[in-house]
Scaffold this active site. Structure first.
Site, PDB file in Angstrom:
ATOM      1  N   GLY A  84       1.302  -5.747   0.666  1.00  0.00           N
ATOM      2  CA  GLY A  84       0.376  -6.026  -0.431  1.00  0.00           C
ATOM      3  C   GLY A  84       1.060  -6.578  -1.665  1.00  0.00           C
TER       4      GLY A  84
ATOM      5  N   GLU B 243       3.575  -5.644   7.994  1.00  0.00           N
ATOM      6  CA  GLU B 243       2.496  -4.868   8.611  1.00  0.00           C
ATOM      7  C   GLU B 243       2.562  -4.819  10.130  1.00  0.00           C
ATOM      8  OE1 GLU B 243       0.774  -6.227   4.613  1.00  0.00           O
ATOM      9  OE2 GLU B 243       2.185  -6.976   6.090  1.00  0.00           O
TER      10      GLU B 243
ATOM     11  N   ALA C 250       0.824  -1.206   0.000  1.00  0.00           N
ATOM     12  CA  ALA C 250       0.000   0.000   0.000  1.00  0.00           C
ATOM     13  C   ALA C 250       0.860   1.258   0.000  1.00  0.00           C
ATOM     14  CB  ALA C 250      -0.922   0.003   1.216  1.00  0.00           C
TER      15      ALA C 250
ATOM     16  N   GLU D 240       1.161 -10.148  -1.017  1.00  0.00           N
ATOM     17  CA  GLU D 240      -0.214 -10.634  -1.141  1.00  0.00           C
ATOM     18  C   GLU D 240      -0.668 -10.705  -2.595  1.00  0.00           C
ATOM     19  OE1 GLU D 240      -2.237  -9.338   3.023  1.00  0.00           O
ATOM     20  OE2 GLU D 240      -1.605  -7.708   1.705  1.00  0.00           O
TER      21      GLU D 240
END
Length: 169
Positions: free
Chosen positions: A112, A135, A67, A115
């Site tokens: 992300g 995170e 992000a 991910e």
């Protein structure tokens, strides 16, 4: 070529290469990039000229660093909700794609980015690829599916280690 400014799509030999195109930001996922990703990937599912999808990142340093935290820091509640839905749509477009999907990862794939790679059917990693879900070090949880997708790929013990420590591999 695509009409999405932050995601390029090129088709050759029935393979669509989808490139996150923010190399100056290490392909960080902004709200706009997430929307562009969904709009680029969704139509590929029904394109008769495409048999497989390769997801990659522009530039030499990163597949995707997750992000865009600089953008997120400036969002109000409404902007955050809009971004959350854009992220859900972008990640879901990759996961739902019925074609074989391959993440071609070089450089950093963090948060992300890891991910997104895990959202693909296969991950091909260059020697310099670095994966991680940092995170926890920011007081966050991997909200792009990382907690479920990582367990399926590497097992519960390794997934717990990576999610709870933020360690990079």
């Amino acid at each position: 070529a695509s009409v999405h400014p932050l995601v390029r799509v090129e088709v050759a030999a029935r393979v669509a290469t989808v490139t996150l195109d923010r190399p100056e930001a290490l392909n960080a996922i902004s709200t706009e990039l997430a929307v562009d990703l969904a709009e680029a990937v969704e139509p590929l599912a029904t394109d008769p000229g495409v048999r497989a999808v390769v997801l990659t990142g522009a530039g030499e340093r990163a597949f995707c660093v997750g992000a865009d935290l600089k953008q997120r820091a400036g969002l109000d509640d409404h902007g955050w909700f809009v971004q959350r839905e854009a992220f859900r749509r972008g990640f879901a477009a990759v996961r739902r794609c019925p074609l074989p999907t391959v993440a071609a990862v070089s450089g950093f794939a963090l948060g992300g980015g890891t991910e997104l790679a895990l959202s693909c059917d296969l991950v091909v990693a260059a020697d310099d690829a670095t994966f991680g879900l940092p995170e926890v070090r920011l007081g966050l949880v991997p909200a792009g599916g990382g907690t479920q997708l990582l367990v399926r790929r590497v097992g519960r013990s390794v997934a717990r280690d990576l999610v709870l420590t933020g360690r990079r591999v």
